[in-house]
Design an enzyme around this catalytic site. Structure first.
Site, mmCIF file in Angstrom:
data_model
loop_
_atom_site.group_PDB
_atom_site.id
_atom_site.type_symbol
_atom_site.label_atom_id
_atom_site.label_comp_id
_atom_site.label_asym_id
_atom_site.label_seq_id
_atom_site.Cartn_x
_atom_site.Cartn_y
_atom_site.Cartn_z
ATOM 1 C CE LYS A 171 -74.799 16.914 12.092
ATOM 2 N NZ LYS A 171 -75.056 18.201 11.520
ATOM 3 C CD GLU A 226 -72.262 22.481 3.981
ATOM 4 O OE1 GLU A 226 -72.618 21.314 3.691
ATOM 5 O OE2 GLU A 226 -71.780 22.791 5.084
HETATM 6 C C1 LIG Z 1 -73.852 15.258 4.167
HETATM 7 C C2 LIG Z 1 -74.756 15.742 3.340
HETATM 8 O O1 LIG Z 1 -75.602 16.776 3.661
HETATM 9 C C3 LIG Z 1 -75.368 17.610 4.776
HETATM 10 C C4 LIG Z 1 -75.733 18.969 4.385
HETATM 11 C C5 LIG Z 1 -77.007 19.446 4.556
HETATM 12 C C6 LIG Z 1 -77.948 18.746 5.310
HETATM 13 C C7 LIG Z 1 -77.587 17.598 5.960
HETATM 14 C C8 LIG Z 1 -78.573 16.871 6.782
HETATM 15 O O2 LIG Z 1 -79.691 17.367 6.961
HETATM 16 O O3 LIG Z 1 -78.296 15.766 7.240
HETATM 17 C C9 LIG Z 1 -76.194 17.098 5.960
HETATM 18 O O4 LIG Z 1 -75.615 17.532 7.150
HETATM 19 C C10 LIG Z 1 -74.946 15.181 1.974
HETATM 20 O O5 LIG Z 1 -75.813 15.647 1.242
HETATM 21 O O6 LIG Z 1 -74.205 14.244 1.586
#
Ligand SMILES: C=C(O[C@H]1C=CC=C(C(=O)O)[C@@H]1O)C(=O)O
Length: 419
Positions: A171, A226
């Site tokens: 990832k 978050e």
């Molecule tokens: C890296 C980010 O989101 C992260 C947090 C929640 C969901 C995310 C996703 O679904 O890709 C990302 O991992 C951002 O909003 O800049």
């Protein structure tokens, strides 16, 4: 010295700080607020000095006078500040005990001053002037107009997908930067007020650095869903937040999209990477790891898969030990972490700086409490320009067009607050 003060509007307070002073503001999802002005004590790295050891600092800080210390850690402190001048006043790691601290905790306002006898009166006068001016001041409501330039993204996602095929990485979170150019100066307090109203269940944060008598410094701000970590009487709370969907045009569509997200193989795979990683990494400093129920965290513009996590902090461990192991999580970096960070630095054409960094506070003295957010959904504001940041987790099967859309949706939250 801690004294109760009259209730005040938090964003008027932020706006009332003289422009040459640096400050950090925070509003947690529980409504608690703090505005930390200046530094009574500060420790920072400038990117060239050896990395500060967060664990050592956590223990050292215990004996420092004051209520809280503010904590700011860039996304990747070892590699940041090499490409973009924009971060020059935002140290890769900064820990500070504020000289002046306005707090609203459990609905009650107080003012704390940490200063030696010589400076005390001046600092106290300055703090009272800020409070007084906020009691009578207002935050402007006027709309501003501007243009947004999103920059490239799909090619970067494609490169991340190639790396996922060719290398031992599962990832990579790819971020993008967009520029909003307004027709007039952007009022940070107005943006913060709007984020505060629109995202009550998020962390609203802001930091102004580098001000001088000749003008205010840039403001880094955002509203993040978050939580990196919170410590509450020895219990550590964190969460996995990864895997996203839109919200649609109606409540029915919102819940259909949430149901589809709960079944999406790609999103569940991305989410489980984060859960596994957190469990593994917390092992050495916690016991009694407990996973809450997988659900959907639904925000105004986007929804995410969400798993709450709880554990007991081992004897002697501090919140900074937790930051040291957890940050950057695979929700913003990737896995395995080190290789993902190298690839991000190679593929993304800009410095993330504090975007996706860890921002928050820790209690001093007898308190072991504290809380930090992951500084996503954020922007850097200077005069009439805002640089916006957003990213998405790329795993095998990710579609560059869909990820392009997802990151634009994530940025909408801030764009709407800016306009
Ligand atoms: C890296 C980010 O989101 C992260 C947090 C929640 C969901 C995310 C996703 O679904 O890709 C990302 O991992 C951002 O909003 O800049």
């Amino acid at each position: 010295m801690v004294v109760p003060i009259d209730d005040v509007d938090p964003w008027s307070l932020v706006r009332a700080v003289p422009s040459h002073r640096t400050w950090r503001a925070w509003r947690g999802p529980n409504g608690d607020f703090h505005l930390a002005v200046g530094h009574a004590w500060r420790m920072s790295t400038n990117g060239r000095s050896p990395a500060l050891d967060l664990s050592d600092l956590g223990r050292m800080l215990k004996d420092t006078p004051g209520q809280i210390a503010t904590i700011s850690v860039a996304f990747d402190p070892k590699r940041t500040h090499q490409k973009d001048q924009i971060w020059k006043d935002f140290a890769p790691i900064e820990i500070s005990v504020p000289e002046v601290l306005f707090q609203r905790v459990g609905g009650r306002w107080s003012l704390t001053i940490v200063a030696d006898a010589e400076r005390f009166e001046t600092v106290e006068r300055g703090a009272k002037a800020i409070h007084q001016s906020a009691l009578t001041g207002t935050v402007p409501e006027a709309q501003i107009e501007g243009q947004v330039e999103f920059g490239t993204y799909r090619a970067e996602v494609q490169r991340a997908l190639e790396a996922l095929h060719n290398e031992d990485v599962s990832k990579i979170v790819m971020a993008r930067k967009a520029e909003f150019r307004a027709n007039s100066e952007i009022d940070h307090a107005r943006v913060l007020r709007r984020l505060d109203e629109r995202f009550p269940n998020c962390f609203v944060f802001a930091h102004r650095a580098g001000g001088s008598q000749s003008g205010p410094g840039a403001v880094f701000l955002g509203a993040s869903p978050e939580r990196l970590v919170a410590c509450d009487s020895g219990t550590l709370h964190t969460e996995a937040l990864a895997g996203s969907a839109g919200v649609g045009q109606s409540e029915t569509e919102r819940s259909e999209l949430a149901n589809a997200l709960m079944k999406s193989e790609k999103d569940l795979r991305e989410h489980h990477h984060v859960v596994d990683y957190i469990q593994e990494i917390l092992g050495p400093i916690t016991s009694g790891f407990e996973l809450g129920e997988l659900g959907v965290k639904s925000l105004k513009n986007v929804q995410h898969l969400h798993t709450p996590i709880r554990a007991k902090l081992k004897e002697g461990a501090t919140i900074l030990d937790a930051v040291k192991v957890l940050h950057p999580t695979s929700a913003v970096g990737g896995s395995p972490r080190e290789r993902a960070l190298e690839l991000i630095a190679e593929i993304e054409g800009f410095d993330r700086g504090w975007y996706a960094g860890a921002l928050g506070w820790m209690g001093l003295g007898d308190s072991t409490d504290g809380e930090l957010t992951v500084a996503i959904r954020s922007a850097m504001i200077r005069k009439n320009i805002a640089e916006l940041y957003a990213g998405a987790g790329i795993v095998v099967g990710s579609d560059p067009v869909a990820e392009d859309q997802e990151t634009r949706v994530k940025m909408r939250a801030l764009l709407e607050a800016l306009e």
